[in-house]
Motif scaffolding. Sequence first.
Motif, PDB file in Angstrom:
ATOM      1  N   LEU A  37      74.449 -16.349  62.479  1.00 40.38           N
ATOM      2  CA  LEU A  37      73.744 -15.191  63.039  1.00 40.38           C
ATOM      3  C   LEU A  37      72.526 -15.203  62.539  1.00 40.38           C
ATOM      4  N   ASP A  38      71.924 -16.188  61.440  1.00 37.45           N
ATOM      5  CA  ASP A  38      70.700 -16.112  60.708  1.00 37.45           C
ATOM      6  C   ASP A  38      69.800 -16.792  61.689  1.00 37.45           C
ATOM      7  N   ARG A  39      69.022 -15.691  62.669  1.00 38.89           N
ATOM      8  CA  ARG A  39      68.339 -16.314  63.351  1.00 38.89           C
ATOM      9  C   ARG A  39      67.058 -15.323  63.387  1.00 38.89           C
ATOM     10  N   PRO A  40      66.057 -15.730  64.024  1.00 42.87           N
ATOM     11  CA  PRO A  40      64.861 -15.144  64.147  1.00 42.87           C
ATOM     12  C   PRO A  40      65.278 -13.465  64.828  1.00 42.87           C
ATOM     13  N   ALA A  41      64.361 -12.446  64.724  1.00 38.29           N
ATOM     14  CA  ALA A  41      64.838 -11.246  65.337  1.00 38.29           C
ATOM     15  C   ALA A  41      64.808 -11.290  66.898  1.00 38.29           C
ATOM     16  N   ALA A  42      63.847 -12.070  67.561  1.00 44.49           N
ATOM     17  CA  ALA A  42      63.968 -12.251  68.934  1.00 44.49           C
ATOM     18  C   ALA A  42      65.229 -12.746  69.412  1.00 44.49           C
ATOM     19  N   GLU A  43      65.826 -13.591  68.624  1.00 44.57           N
ATOM     20  CA  GLU A  43      67.211 -14.403  68.876  1.00 44.57           C
ATOM     21  C   GLU A  43      68.180 -13.686  68.347  1.00 44.57           C
ATOM     22  N   HIS A  44      68.281 -12.601  67.581  1.00 44.87           N
ATOM     23  CA  HIS A  44      69.581 -12.128  66.957  1.00 44.87           C
ATOM     24  C   HIS A  44      70.386 -11.496  68.049  1.00 44.87           C
ATOM     25  N   PRO A  45      71.668 -11.848  68.082  1.00 49.36           N
ATOM     26  CA  PRO A  45      72.458 -11.280  69.000  1.00 49.36           C
ATOM     27  C   PRO A  45      72.719  -9.651  68.655  1.00 49.36           C
ATOM     28  N   ASP A  46      72.979  -8.901  69.810  1.00 52.17           N
ATOM     29  CA  ASP A  46      73.524  -7.706  69.691  1.00 52.17           C
ATOM     30  C   ASP A  46      74.908  -7.321  69.585  1.00 52.17           C
ATOM     31  N   ALA A  47      75.678  -8.721  70.081  1.00 49.32           N
ATOM     32  CA  ALA A  47      76.963  -8.322  70.268  1.00 49.32           C
ATOM     33  C   ALA A  47      77.635  -9.575  69.848  1.00 49.32           C
ATOM     34  N   LEU A  48      79.061  -9.659  69.383  1.00 48.06           N
ATOM     35  CA  LEU A  48      79.857 -10.855  68.961  1.00 48.06           C
ATOM     36  C   LEU A  48      80.943 -10.590  69.914  1.00 48.06           C
ATOM     37  N   VAL A  49      81.213 -11.458  70.864  1.00 47.34           N
ATOM     38  CA  VAL A  49      82.318 -11.307  71.579  1.00 47.34           C
ATOM     39  C   VAL A  49      83.445 -12.348  71.239  1.00 47.34           C
ATOM     40  N   CYS A  50      84.659 -12.095  70.419  1.00 47.44           N
ATOM     41  CA  CYS A  50      85.494 -13.068  70.159  1.00 47.44           C
ATOM     42  C   CYS A  50      86.877 -13.112  71.060  1.00 47.44           C
ATOM     43  N   PHE A  51      87.115 -14.169  71.253  1.00 45.40           N
ATOM     44  CA  PHE A  51      88.230 -14.590  72.137  1.00 45.40           C
ATOM     45  C   PHE A  51      89.412 -15.184  71.348  1.00 45.40           C
ATOM     46  N   ALA A  52      90.422 -14.264  71.249  1.00 40.93           N
ATOM     47  CA  ALA A  52      91.746 -14.517  70.508  1.00 40.93           C
ATOM     48  C   ALA A  52      92.510 -15.699  71.142  1.00 40.93           C
ATOM     49  N   GLY A  53      93.014 -16.439  70.030  1.00 39.74           N
ATOM     50  CA  GLY A  53      93.886 -17.744  70.589  1.00 39.74           C
ATOM     51  C   GLY A  53      93.546 -18.588  69.608  1.00 39.74           C
ATOM     52  N   ASP A  54      94.216 -19.903  69.844  1.00 40.58           N
ATOM     53  CA  ASP A  54      93.960 -21.213  68.997  1.00 40.58           C
ATOM     54  C   ASP A  54      92.858 -21.975  69.151  1.00 40.58           C
ATOM     55  N   SER A  55      91.924 -21.514  68.326  1.00 44.80           N
ATOM     56  CA  SER A  55      90.531 -22.288  68.770  1.00 44.80           C
ATOM     57  C   SER A  55      90.043 -23.020  67.454  1.00 44.80           C
ATOM     58  N   GLY A  56      90.814 -22.658  66.487  1.00 45.51           N
ATOM     59  CA  GLY A  56      90.299 -23.428  65.203  1.00 45.51           C
ATOM     60  C   GLY A  56      89.303 -22.596  64.359  1.00 45.51           C
ATOM     61  N   THR A  57      88.950 -21.494  64.861  1.00 44.29           N
ATOM     62  CA  THR A  57      88.084 -20.476  64.381  1.00 44.29           C
ATOM     63  C   THR A  57      88.611 -19.312  63.588  1.00 44.29           C
ATOM     64  N   ASP A  58      88.446 -19.023  62.333  1.00 43.92           N
ATOM     65  CA  ASP A  58      89.131 -17.989  61.747  1.00 43.92           C
ATOM     66  C   ASP A  58      88.323 -16.635  62.015  1.00 43.92           C
ATOM     67  N   LEU A  59      89.069 -16.179  63.045  1.00 42.92           N
ATOM     68  CA  LEU A  59      88.277 -14.943  63.685  1.00 42.92           C
ATOM     69  C   LEU A  59      88.301 -13.637  62.561  1.00 42.92           C
ATOM     70  N   VAL A  60      89.301 -13.646  61.983  1.00 43.25           N
ATOM     71  CA  VAL A  60      89.571 -12.572  60.933  1.00 43.25           C
ATOM     72  C   VAL A  60      88.364 -12.509  59.954  1.00 43.25           C
ATOM     73  N   ARG A  61      88.268 -13.915  59.369  1.00 46.68           N
ATOM     74  CA  ARG A  61      87.237 -13.932  58.225  1.00 46.68           C
ATOM     75  C   ARG A  61      85.870 -13.928  59.087  1.00 46.68           C
ATOM     76  N   LEU A  62      85.536 -14.476  60.186  1.00 46.67           N
ATOM     77  CA  LEU A  62      84.225 -14.350  60.821  1.00 46.67           C
ATOM     78  C   LEU A  62      83.751 -12.878  60.944  1.00 46.67           C
ATOM     79  N   ILE A  63      84.902 -12.230  61.521  1.00 40.69           N
ATOM     80  CA  ILE A  63      84.491 -10.577  61.839  1.00 40.69           C
ATOM     81  C   ILE A  63      84.415  -9.923  60.415  1.00 40.69           C
ATOM     82  N   ARG A  64      85.045 -10.170  59.355  1.00 40.10           N
ATOM     83  CA  ARG A  64      84.851  -9.415  58.186  1.00 40.10           C
ATOM     84  C   ARG A  64      83.585  -9.872  57.502  1.00 40.10           C
TER      85      ARG A  64
END
Length: 212
Positions: A37-64
């Motif tokens: 998420l470390d992006r220039p202000a003009a490209e910084h996201p307003d929202a993060l949409v996480c899709f639960a499931g077996d994706s290999g991404t640690d969503l709990v840690r990411l959200i924290r």
Amino acid sequence: MTMIRLVTAGRPPAGFARVCGDHGLVCLGGVDRASDLDRPAAEHPDALVCFAGDSGTDLVRLIRDVAGRCYTVVVGRRDWPESHAVIRAGANAYLVPRYPDDYSGLMAMLTAAVPVLPACPPGRWGLLNTLSEREREALAYVAAGYTHQQTASRMRVAKSTVDTFIARIRTKLGVGNKAELTALALLQQPVDRARTSPHPDEEPRIATPAGW
């Protein structure tokens, strides 16, 4: 009209970026860690949409790690074992689609948030998670236009108790006027499914004033 920018985590469904575009939202792609998420202000996201499931991404840690930097929504299923964990980690909402590939609730939530995003500094979004359940309930009623007395009647408490709830909310969130309270209340309001209770032994609950 302000364009809301979002990023995804997990495994978004095929065509999700197109669905976002159809609703006037811009999907900037996927992320795996908070540093993405470390992006220039003009490209910084307003929202993060996480899709639960077996994706290999640690969503709990990411959200924290992301909590407070952008509005965070988790899209999952009722029996997902980490549904409570992502809420405790700082997710603003946990949504369960009515049927596969139904993202009308998610799109409605994000679209409704667009007008109030400028009124809510990102650092305050994560602070919503510091509110107690009763404080969140009082905030929802007051932001919906109810007086403190009307809110007290619906919550079955004394007006002085509601006054105390609102005073605590103002202190915790650092807001000083009704407009900011309303904006933050809208951002906390799930459209499709109730926010999951942070206590595993409780059923999901949310206060939903008339007209919301």
